[in-house]
Structures are given as C-alpha cells and as structure tokens.
Write a protein that holds these residues in place. Structure first.
Motif, PDB file in Angstrom:
ATOM      1  N   PRO A  12       0.824  -1.215   0.000  1.00 20.99           N
ATOM      2  CA  PRO A  12       0.000   0.000   0.000  1.00 20.99           C
ATOM      3  C   PRO A  12       0.859   1.267   0.000  1.00 20.99           C
ATOM      4  CG  PRO A  12      -0.829  -1.575   1.601  1.00 20.99           C
ATOM      5  CD  PRO A  12       0.498  -2.102   1.114  1.00 20.99           C
ATOM      6  N   MET A  13       0.294   2.321  -0.534  1.00 24.39           N
ATOM      7  CA  MET A  13       1.022   3.579  -0.660  1.00 24.39           C
ATOM      8  C   MET A  13       1.643   4.016   0.670  1.00 24.39           C
ATOM      9  SD  MET A  13      -0.177   7.156  -2.423  1.00 24.39           S
ATOM     10  CE  MET A  13      -0.316   6.453  -4.058  1.00 24.39           C
ATOM     11  N   ALA A  14       0.939   3.806   1.754  1.00 27.50           N
ATOM     12  CA  ALA A  14       1.479   4.193   3.066  1.00 27.50           C
ATOM     13  C   ALA A  14       2.777   3.450   3.368  1.00 27.50           C
ATOM     14  CB  ALA A  14       0.445   3.924   4.155  1.00 27.50           C
ATOM     15  N   TYR A  15       2.889   2.200   2.928  1.00 27.49           N
ATOM     16  CA  TYR A  15       4.126   1.435   3.148  1.00 27.49           C
ATOM     17  C   TYR A  15       5.262   2.028   2.317  1.00 27.49           C
ATOM     18  CZ  TYR A  15       1.392  -2.373   5.310  1.00 27.49           C
ATOM     19  OH  TYR A  15       0.584  -3.142   6.105  1.00 27.49           O
ATOM     20  N   SER A  16       4.975   2.372   1.079  1.00 27.40           N
ATOM     21  CA  SER A  16       5.998   2.973   0.223  1.00 27.40           C
ATOM     22  C   SER A  16       6.428   4.324   0.763  1.00 27.40           C
ATOM     23  CB  SER A  16       5.476   3.117  -1.212  1.00 27.40           C
ATOM     24  OG  SER A  16       5.236   1.844  -1.764  1.00 27.40           O
ATOM     25  N   GLU A  17       5.493   5.082   1.295  1.00 27.76           N
ATOM     26  CA  GLU A  17       5.837   6.371   1.901  1.00 27.76           C
ATOM     27  C   GLU A  17       6.718   6.164   3.127  1.00 27.76           C
ATOM     28  OE1 GLU A  17       1.863   7.821   2.389  1.00 27.76           O
ATOM     29  OE2 GLU A  17       1.875   8.821   0.421  1.00 27.76           O
ATOM     30  N   THR A  18       6.464   5.112   3.884  1.00 22.14           N
ATOM     31  CA  THR A  18       7.312   4.788   5.041  1.00 22.14           C
ATOM     32  C   THR A  18       8.715   4.420   4.577  1.00 22.14           C
ATOM     33  OG1 THR A  18       5.445   4.066   6.377  1.00 22.14           O
ATOM     34  CG2 THR A  18       7.603   3.216   6.998  1.00 22.14           C
ATOM     35  N   ILE A  19       8.813   3.615   3.536  1.00 20.34           N
ATOM     36  CA  ILE A  19      10.121   3.255   2.979  1.00 20.34           C
ATOM     37  C   ILE A  19      10.867   4.522   2.576  1.00 20.34           C
ATOM     38  CG2 ILE A  19      11.254   2.179   0.984  1.00 20.34           C
ATOM     39  CD1 ILE A  19       9.007   0.003   1.159  1.00 20.34           C
ATOM     40  N   ALA A  20      10.212   5.392   1.842  1.00 19.26           N
ATOM     41  CA  ALA A  20      10.850   6.628   1.377  1.00 19.26           C
ATOM     42  C   ALA A  20      11.270   7.514   2.552  1.00 19.26           C
ATOM     43  CB  ALA A  20       9.910   7.388   0.443  1.00 19.26           C
ATOM     44  N   ARG A  21      10.470   7.559   3.588  1.00 19.61           N
ATOM     45  CA  ARG A  21      10.770   8.382   4.757  1.00 19.61           C
ATOM     46  C   ARG A  21      12.016   7.890   5.498  1.00 19.61           C
ATOM     47  NH1 ARG A  21       5.922   8.512   6.270  1.00 19.61           N
ATOM     48  NH2 ARG A  21       5.943   6.796   7.748  1.00 19.61           N
ATOM     49  N   HIS A  22      12.285   6.585   5.425  1.00 20.03           N
ATOM     50  CA  HIS A  22      13.434   6.013   6.133  1.00 20.03           C
ATOM     51  C   HIS A  22      14.716   6.016   5.303  1.00 20.03           C
ATOM     52  CE1 HIS A  22      10.374   4.701   8.971  1.00 20.03           C
ATOM     53  NE2 HIS A  22      11.368   4.583   9.828  1.00 20.03           N
ATOM     54  N   LEU A  23      14.607   6.311   4.030  1.00 16.01           N
ATOM     55  CA  LEU A  23      15.786   6.424   3.174  1.00 16.01           C
ATOM     56  C   LEU A  23      16.396   7.815   3.350  1.00 16.01           C
ATOM     57  CD1 LEU A  23      14.244   4.762   0.027  1.00 16.01           C
ATOM     58  CD2 LEU A  23      16.333   3.969   1.164  1.00 16.01           C
ATOM     59  N   PRO A  24      17.707   7.971   3.089  1.00 14.26           N
ATOM     60  CA  PRO A  24      18.303   9.309   3.160  1.00 14.26           C
ATOM     61  C   PRO A  24      17.554  10.260   2.217  1.00 14.26           C
ATOM     62  CG  PRO A  24      20.014   7.635   3.032  1.00 14.26           C
ATOM     63  CD  PRO A  24      18.703   6.945   2.786  1.00 14.26           C
ATOM     64  N   GLN A  25      17.057  11.346   2.755  1.00 17.86           N
ATOM     65  CA  GLN A  25      16.171  12.235   1.997  1.00 17.86           C
ATOM     66  C   GLN A  25      16.836  12.861   0.770  1.00 17.86           C
ATOM     67  OE1 GLN A  25      12.640  12.504   2.676  1.00 17.86           O
ATOM     68  NE2 GLN A  25      13.537  10.627   3.469  1.00 17.86           N
ATOM     69  N   HIS A  26      18.136  13.046   0.805  1.00 19.94           N
ATOM     70  CA  HIS A  26      18.816  13.625  -0.359  1.00 19.94           C
ATOM     71  C   HIS A  26      19.014  12.603  -1.479  1.00 19.94           C
ATOM     72  CE1 HIS A  26      22.128  11.770   1.835  1.00 19.94           C
ATOM     73  NE2 HIS A  26      22.862  11.869   0.738  1.00 19.94           N
ATOM     74  N   LEU A  27      18.672  11.336  -1.218  1.00 25.33           N
ATOM     75  CA  LEU A  27      18.854  10.283  -2.213  1.00 25.33           C
ATOM     76  C   LEU A  27      17.553   9.687  -2.739  1.00 25.33           C
ATOM     77  CD1 LEU A  27      21.781   8.277  -0.558  1.00 25.33           C
ATOM     78  CD2 LEU A  27      21.922   9.857  -2.493  1.00 25.33           C
ATOM     79  N   VAL A  28      16.434  10.018  -2.117  1.00 23.71           N
ATOM     80  CA  VAL A  28      15.192   9.339  -2.463  1.00 23.71           C
ATOM     81  C   VAL A  28      14.276  10.213  -3.312  1.00 23.71           C
ATOM     82  CG1 VAL A  28      13.942  10.003  -0.369  1.00 23.71           C
ATOM     83  CG2 VAL A  28      13.314   7.905  -1.554  1.00 23.71           C
ATOM     84  N   ARG A  29      13.602   9.568  -4.234  1.00 20.94           N
ATOM     85  CA  ARG A  29      12.535  10.207  -5.013  1.00 20.94           C
ATOM     86  C   ARG A  29      11.322   9.298  -4.929  1.00 20.94           C
ATOM     87  NH1 ARG A  29      12.607  11.662 -11.469  1.00 20.94           N
ATOM     88  NH2 ARG A  29      10.375  11.948 -11.685  1.00 20.94           N
ATOM     89  N   LEU A  30      10.228   9.836  -4.449  1.00 19.11           N
ATOM     90  CA  LEU A  30       8.978   9.083  -4.315  1.00 19.11           C
ATOM     91  C   LEU A  30       8.011   9.555  -5.384  1.00 19.11           C
ATOM     92  CD1 LEU A  30       7.054   7.177  -2.735  1.00 19.11           C
ATOM     93  CD2 LEU A  30       6.464   9.153  -1.317  1.00 19.11           C
ATOM     94  N   GLU A  31       7.520   8.610  -6.187  1.00 22.66           N
ATOM     95  CA  GLU A  31       6.539   8.916  -7.225  1.00 22.66           C
ATOM     96  C   GLU A  31       5.269   8.146  -6.936  1.00 22.66           C
ATOM     97  OE1 GLU A  31       6.337  10.910  -9.941  1.00 22.66           O
ATOM     98  OE2 GLU A  31       8.298  11.790  -9.486  1.00 22.66           O
ATOM     99  N   ARG A  32       4.177   8.878  -6.827  1.00 21.57           N
ATOM    100  CA  ARG A  32       2.864   8.276  -6.570  1.00 21.57           C
ATOM    101  C   ARG A  32       2.084   8.196  -7.879  1.00 21.57           C
ATOM    102  NH1 ARG A  32       4.230  11.867  -2.578  1.00 21.57           N
ATOM    103  NH2 ARG A  32       4.167  11.088  -0.430  1.00 21.57           N
ATOM    104  N   PHE A  33       1.444   7.059  -8.088  1.00 21.11           N
ATOM    105  CA  PHE A  33       0.648   6.837  -9.287  1.00 21.11           C
ATOM    106  C   PHE A  33      -0.798   6.606  -8.879  1.00 21.11           C
ATOM    107  CE2 PHE A  33       4.880   6.017 -10.661  1.00 21.11           C
ATOM    108  CZ  PHE A  33       4.919   6.164 -12.039  1.00 21.11           C
ATOM    109  N   GLU A  34      -1.690   7.437  -9.372  1.00 22.11           N
ATOM    110  CA  GLU A  34      -3.112   7.268  -9.095  1.00 22.11           C
ATOM    111  C   GLU A  34      -3.698   6.212 -10.024  1.00 22.11           C
ATOM    112  OE1 GLU A  34      -5.377  10.862  -8.915  1.00 22.11           O
ATOM    113  OE2 GLU A  34      -3.758  11.932  -7.892  1.00 22.11           O
ATOM    114  N   ALA A  35      -4.689   5.507  -9.517  1.00 16.41           N
ATOM    115  CA  ALA A  35      -5.404   4.471 -10.270  1.00 16.41           C
ATOM    116  C   ALA A  35      -4.475   3.345 -10.713  1.00 16.41           C
ATOM    117  CB  ALA A  35      -6.135   5.073 -11.467  1.00 16.41           C
TER     118      ALA A  35
END
Length: 83
Positions: free
Chosen positions: A34-57
């Motif tokens: 679920p998106m919340a899990y991916s957001e948690t993964i991204a939050r725990h990665l070094p912020q200067h190295l991570v890019r989070l892309e959300r896809f609707e539908a």
C-alpha cells in the motif's frame, strides 16, 4: 517464511544506510505494498537520495497500469542521476 519470518522482517532501520539514489514508485490501489508502506520506505531512506513517485489508479503493476508514465519517470530518474 510467510507464516513466521516474513511477519518479523523489518528493514526500516537499515534503509538509512542506503548510499545510492533510490526511486520508490507506488500505486494508490496496490494491495501488496500500500502507498502508506511505500511512503514509510521513502521516509526512512536518506532524503537527499530518495525520489517518491505516486501513481493514481494503479495497483502493484504500475508498469502495466500506466506504462507510459512509468517509463518516463524511470527514464527521467536514470538520466538525472547519470548527469
């Protein structure tokens, strides 16, 4: 594994040790991650190295659900990191 070890696996503390650019793509209809899990993964990665892309539908198969955007995001990420 699925009945025991999988339930106890938690890599969040180790994600801060990642040293390479990381692209996290998530679909808002993904039943497996679920998106919340991916957001948690991204939050725990070094912020200067991570890019989070959300896809609707999109479900777990983003490439199947939105192939054109998926490949564009992937291409952009690779080209940005290669520059």
């Amino acid at each position: 594994f699925a009945a025991d070890e999988f339930q106890r696996m938690d890599f969040r503390p180790l994600l801060g040790q990642v040293r390479c650019p990381t692209l996290v793509m998530t679909g808002d209809r993904d039943p497996m991650t679920p998106m919340a899990y991916s957001e948690t993964i991204a939050r725990h990665l070094p912020q200067h190295l991570v890019r989070l892309e959300r896809f609707e539908a999109c479900g777990h198969g983003i490439v199947r659900d939105q192939a054109e955007r998926h490949f564009q995001v992937l291409r952009d990420f690779i080209l940005q990191e290669a520059a």
